[in-house]
Every structure is written in C-alpha cells, then in structure tokens.
Write an enzyme that holds these catalytic residues in place. Structure first.
Site, PDB file in Angstrom:
ATOM      1  N   ASP A 158       0.820  -1.160   0.298  1.00 31.58           N
ATOM      2  CA  ASP A 158       0.133   0.111   0.007  1.00 31.58           C
ATOM      3  C   ASP A 158       0.834   1.216   0.046  1.00 31.58           C
ATOM      4  O   ASP A 158       2.100   0.949   0.045  1.00 31.58           O
ATOM      5  CB  ASP A 158      -0.898  -0.004   1.062  1.00 31.58           C
ATOM      6  N   TRP A 159       0.210   2.229  -0.124  1.00 30.46           N
ATOM      7  CA  TRP A 159       1.179   3.575  -0.377  1.00 30.46           C
ATOM      8  C   TRP A 159       1.857   3.830   0.742  1.00 30.46           C
ATOM      9  O   TRP A 159       1.821   3.947   1.800  1.00 30.46           O
ATOM     10  CB  TRP A 159       0.154   4.886  -0.505  1.00 30.46           C
TER      11      TRP A 159
END
Length: 751
Positions: A295-296
């Site tokens: 994820d980011w």
C-alpha cells in the site's frame, strides 16, 4: 580456385546463419508470444541488470505527461526513469492518450522495451459510479455484483488502465473505521463469495475489456484497533484463520492476479514484512503465484513502526518476507542494488519477485500489443453509457435497505397532493459521492430531489434544507421545515452523513446521526405527519436516537450515480426493497465492535436468579439495533416446517435442510433465505451462529415454496491455529430465517 570459392561461400553462409540464429534467439525468447510465459520470463531476467530488476519493483504515482506537463521538471524526471528502466508500474496515469504517451517511452526508449503496468483505484466504478462496496454486498446478488465489477473494468480498461487496487476483502465489525465502506461486512463465508464475484467481474477472460484485480489489504486490516486508520492490529492465529483470512483466500482461488499488503501489523510485525502471511500462507499454503504490491509507502512506514532502523533495512525485510512492488516509497529502486551487492539479497530472491511482475505483463499481452488498452475511440464510446447507467441503477436499487415501516407508510403509491422533502443532502450531488469515486463526476449524479421530481412531477415536491452541510441545524431552518411539513401529506427527510466522510482516513469516534438532524426529526414528528427518514452514509450509523421520531427508515448508503432515481423508485413502490444488512447496526457507540457471530462467553445468562452476574451492559442492550441479515420488504414472509433429512449423520454424509417460505403480504417480492449453524462443543470455541448458506428467491403474492439446502462436512469444519481444516463430531443446531435473529431451529448430531 573453384574449391576455395565454395569453401568461402560456405563459411559466409554458416556465419550468416549463426548470426541470424543468435539475433533470432535474442529477440524471440522474451518477445516470442508462442513461447511459454515462464520461458520468456527467464530469458528476460537473464538480460536485465540488477538496477532494471529493481525498477520493476518501483511504482510511482503519475498524473499528466502530455501538454503543459511536458515542461514540468518532476514529470520529466519520471519519464527519464522510465527510459532507464527504473519504473515498472505507475498509478494515477489516466486516459487512453496519457497512458499511451508514457507507454511509448517505456517500449521505444528503454533498453529492453519492457511495458509499464498502469494501476488505479477503481473501487466502485470508474466513470459510472456504483454503490459503495458495503452497500453493494447488501444485495445478496452475486450475479449483479459480478456485472457491476465488469462495467467498472470495461470503463477503466478503455481509459488505459490495466490494474485496479480492488477488491477490499477486509472483514470489519467496526463502524468507526472509514474504510468499512469498501468492504464485505462482518461474515467471512459470505465475504468470500462477494470477493470472488468481484475478482471474476474485474478480470473476466483477461482481455482488453477487463483489468487485473488486487486483493487487499492482506491481511486483517479491518481489525484495526479502535477503528482508527493505519492503526495496530492484534489477534490470535485461530481468529485470523477463521474470521479474517477466508475472504482473501476465496479471492485468490478465484484467480486474482495480485495482492496488496496492508498498513497494519500481525504478531507485532508490519504485514508487509510478515513472512508468515506473505510466504507461508499466501504463496505456500494457498499456492498464489501472482505478484504483490505494497500500500502507499507501507514499506517505508516500517521505520515509523520501529520495525526497521532505516529505509535500507525496510527494503531488505520487505523482500525477504516475499513482498514485491513498492508503491511510492522508492525503497526498492534505491536499495536493492546495494543489498544484492552486499550479498544480503540473492539474485534468485530478486528474480522471484521480478519474475512474477513480468509474468503478469506477458499474460496481459503487453509485449505484443502495449497500447491495446489505450484506444481513444473505445474510451469515448465506453464511458457513462445508458447501458452502464442502467446497471448502476439496478445495483443501487438492490442495495437499499428498508429498516422500519410502521403502519405500511411506504410505499407511497398514490400520487400525493404534496410531499415535503427536507434535508440538505437531498439536493447535494457533491455529498452523494464518497472518497473513492475514480473519474466519477458529481455533476452527473442524480440527487434524491431530482429522483422524486421525476416520479412525481408538477411541483408536488416542496424542498427545504432543514440543516447545514455539516449536519448541524438552527431554529430558523427547523421552523421552515416544520412549516412545509404542515402543508404536506407526507414528510421525507434525508439525513445521515456526507459521502465526504466515507473512505480512507475518515475514521469517526461517534458514527451517529448529528444532533441537529435529530432535533429536526423531533420537530417534524410533532406535526403529526408521517415521517420517512432516508439515511445516507458510508457506514452503519447508530440510529437509536431517531427511532421514536420516524415512521419509516430507508437506509440509502452512498449509492453512486443513480442514487436519487433508485431511492425514488423504492419510496414510490416501483421497486420493492430486498436488501439485507451485512453488518450489524449498533444500538450505541459503546457496543462497537458488535457482530452476530460472537462467542457465547462463560456467562451468557444470569447466574443468581436475580438478573445479575452475566455478560452484559448495565445501561444498554447487548444486542444490536438491527441484526446481521436484516431487511424488510413491502410484503411479508412466513417461515415454517423446518426439516432435516436426519437427526444423525456421518462425516461424509450430506445433510438436507428444507423450509417452507410463503409470501403472506400484498406485494410480490424477493426474500433472502438464510441458513446458519452452531457447533455446540469443539476443541476451539465456536460462534453462536455462522452463516453457511442462503438463497435469494422471488415469490408472488400468496405464493409459497420449499427452499432446500445441502450441508456438507466442509460447512461444519473450522480452522485450527495452523490453518488446517478440522471436523469434529458432536451436536449442531441449524437455524433458518430471514435474518440472523428471527429463525427456526433444529438439531442434529455428527458422528
């Protein structure tokens, strides 16, 4: 002399042949579509530098790369990285023209011509916006769910997108968590069915009209402590396997191409670095051979967690665990080459990660046709079509839940002289959309006011906001609403929370109806006119405060583009509601998390005969306001005659369960017939109820039908702490009904 000429010609011919073979081999191995993907991957890996391999694990956000962006230094730097093979995928590059422009650089100007993957958050629609995933799941209609995802994929693929970061397969019991709206509810078995349907809809047959799915957030991100985003998670492996992992596994077994690491932790380790989850469970136990993406910045956040001393150590721990693509933290591109040089990461370990990414690109056909997703003509003809909007309308209608309907206030079938429509959100398309709207445009969304005016034209609808955009109200606004209500036959009040409060980083400590709206309802109820509350929100709100001030409650969630039309069709009776909750609605905030498949506890009832010393709250009920699987219809259904094929079955013997369901009301309608079980005693304590089957049936007024289920041993099994299925003999109860609370029951024994 002639002999010498012959030898010379033969030599030249052999040299030419050898050169051509070398050239053909160097081209044909990874660019030859007739060869197996594994062969092509191996050949390409053999030609790549360590830096180029690290590049395939580097994902950066994009934006525009044409027009004025060509002069932007930041965008120029990214394009140079593409030329140097230092980027393998990008997110947020949108549109056929933009994706083609940057893809041309990757294919034509990089050394090996490796195409990029373009990813984007297509959560519940691309241009045509569908109900939020949580609402969509309330339809209990897997075919519809799959069709919805297929429409979203078709629109996204036409805009050059190869890959979406969906579906979210996180089980969550917590209405405080903003991302509960992206999910599948609280039941792991049903959540698995929904997750698999979404994967199938998104990926289809793998052509250019579909996109790669990404199962997220692996694993157990829905259990974040206190419902607070990016927070800590902690649970036993028994809980992990039985409650949280089943939907991810179902999505993986449905063929999902990729998996996303979560932001959370498991057993004290950020999940991006959990070898147990990524390698032991996902790859080895489930046989997943696709690719993973963080994820980011979740790789980089290992430093913040205190699990890695610096960014280089974070990169090392992520890759060693089996994780692959790094979204936005740039750890892989910065540190992998040095880690390989130091001997901390082997070339074989790196190749395993990079090979999975390359395999996905080969399978998509991007080496043969890198621009097949970037077709501007197809993009123009695919977006927001009447057919797509019709599918969105059907999806929205299927997601609306009727929670209360005293005295059959709904539907409003006869044409009223006047309807008082009250509520700021009823006339605000902007508030009808949530955080995850991709390329959806609020200007295209149908408000409740517009929908009702379509059903009842001719100035029959009066409107006043009643409250402000933040949900607060004033005496003046309430007085104006009361005045309009007195002039109307029925009052429809749109309350709840703005869609802007649904999604990532939108956790709420108190998911309740704002006090200003409660006071508004109280004043309207005092007029004596029937009051219908239409609640719109991206999560199950605590509705206890409005119960006494409403005659009917319609839960309208965040329904997307066709929201107003769907709600108007429900209210008018053009469509009979059939949706059922997939999350329990709390009675009070203090109950959260509240869910149907809880455990019995050691003290389920009073122990002293005087109502004391058992598991409860002193000030509120322990049961939710509305249970899992609940939802009313404009008609009524009666259950009777629950029968089991046997009172005792063997371990390989299926059990037949049947029940008669009758439509006893005044309308034709659909009912979700639900089957639950309880395992009364086992080596690991089991929930009081577990959903193991359902059927959505249509019955005409006065019609009845025998509904049958088959229970097999798999449905009676559970997981141990090592993820192994366990089947144990003993007493079971079967429950069948229209929700998890109101059920018929019968017992049997497994021997």
């Amino acid at each position: 002399m002639f002999r010498k000429i012959q030898l010379w010609l033969l030599t030249m011919l052999l040299t030419s042949f050898a050169y051509s073979q070398t050239k053909t081999t160097s081209q044909a191995m990874y660019k030859n579509a007739s060869l197996p993907v594994a062969t092509r991957v191996k050949d390409l890996l053999g030609k790549m530098t360590v830096e180029e391999k690290a590049g395939q694990l580097n994902q950066l956000t994009g934006g525009a790369f044409t027009g004025p962006a060509l002069n932007d230094a930041g965008q120029q730097a990214k394009m140079q990285m593409v030329r140097e093979g230092k980027i393998g995928s990008m997110l947020n590059v949108i549109g056929a023209a933009e994706t083609k422009a940057i893809q041309e650089i990757a294919v034509k100007e990089s050394r090996l011509g490796i195409p990029l993957l373009f990813g984007y958050d297509v959560i519940h629609g691309f241009k045509t916006i569908f109900p939020i995933p949580l609402a969509e799941a309330c339809s209990w209609d897997l075919d519809q769910v799959q069709k919805n995802s297929a429409v979203a994929a078709r629109e996204a693929a036409a805009a050059g997108i190869h890959w979406t970061f969906a579906p979210m397969c996180d089980i969550s019991n917590d209405a405080r968590w903003g991302r509960v709206m992206e999910g599948i509810g609280e039941d792991p078995w049903y959540g698995g069915l929904i997750s698999a349907a979404r994967v199938k809809g998104l990926q289809g047959n793998g052509d250019e009209k579909h996109i790669l799915a990404c199962v997220k957030h692996f694993a157990a991100y829905g259990a974040v402590e206190s419902g607070r985003e990016y927070n800590y998670t902690d649970m036993s492996r028994v809980s992990l396997w039985n409650k949280y992992l089943p939907p991810y596994e179902a999505a993986v077994k449905a063929g999902a191409a990729s998996v996303m690491n979560g932001f959370n932790t498991f057993e004290g380790i950020p999940v991006s670095a959990s070898k147990y989850l990524v390698t032991d469970v996902l790859k080895k136990k489930w046989g997943f051979n696709g690719f993973l993406v963080s994820d980011w910045n979740s790789f980089g956040e290992m430093v913040n967690w205190g699990y890695a001393g610096d960014r280089e150590e974070a990169a090392l721990k992520a890759l060693k665990a089996g994780s692959m693509i790094d979204m936005e933290s740039k750890l892989m591109i910065e540190y992998i080459p040095a880690l390989v040089k130091k001997g901390k990461i082997t070339v074989a370990e790196l190749d395993q990660a990079v090979g999975a990414v390359l395999a996905a690109k080969f399978k998509l056909g991007l080496f043969e046709s890198p621009y097949k997703f970037s077709d501007e003509a197809r993009e123009k003809n695919t977006m927001f079509t009447p057919e797509n909007r019709q599918q969105a309308l059907e999806a929205a209608q299927g997601a609306v839940i009727l929670l209360k309907n005293n005295n059959h206030v709904l539907p409003v079938q006869k044409t009223p002289a006047r309807i008082a429509l009250i509520g700021h959100y009823a006339n605000s398309a902007d508030d009808a959309f949530d955080f995850w709207i991709a390329q959806g445009d609020a200007a295209n969304a149908v408000t409740l006011k517009q929908g009702l005016e379509t059903v009842w034209p001719g100035n029959r609808i009066s409107f006043t906001p009643g409250y402000l955009a933040d949900g607060s109200s004033t005496n003046a606004l309430i007085d104006e609403a009361v005045a309009q209500a007195r002039e109307a036959e029925i009052v429809i009040v749109n309350i709840g929370l703005s869609g802007k409060l649904a999604g990532e980083d939108r956790s709420l400590a108190a998911p309740v109806i704002p006090e200003g709206q409660v006071q508004l309802l109280k004043a309207l109820k005092a007029t004596g006119k029937p009051v219908v509350a239409v609640v719109t929100a991206g999560r199950p709100l605590v509705l206890t405060a409005i119960e006494e001030y409403t005659d009917a409650i319609v839960y309208g969630w965040i329904l997307g583009t066709e929201s107003g039309n769907a709600l108007a069709n429900i209210i008018s009776g053009k469509v009979n509601p059939s949706a059922k909750t997939v999350v329990s609605f709390p009675y009070a905030v203090g109950q959260i998390p509240v869910y149907y498949n809880h455990f019995q506890t050691g003290r389920p009832v009073e122990t002293d005969g005087k109502g004391n010393w058992f598991s409860r709250y002193r000030d509120i009920p322990r049961e939710p306001l509305y249970p899992f699987g609940f939802g009313l219809s404009y008609t009524s259904f009666k259950y009777e005659g629950l029968k089991l094929s046997s009172n005792v079955i063997g371990r390989t013997q299926p059990l037949q369960v049947s029940v008669t369901v009758a439509n006893t009301g005044e309308f034709d309608g659909e009912e979700v017939v639900q089957l639950y079980i309880r395992d009364h005693a086992a080596s690991i304590i089991r929930p009081v109820k577990e959903l193991k089957g359902y059927q959505k049936i249509y019955l005409k007024k006065g019609e009845s039908r025998v509904v049958s289920f088959t229970l097999r041993s798999d449905a009676l099994s559970f997981y141990d702490a090592d993820g192994n299925k366990v089947l144990e003999n003993g007493a079971f109860t079967v429950f069948v009904g229209g929700n998890s609370r109101d059920v018929l029951e019968a017992g049997f024994e497994l021997k």
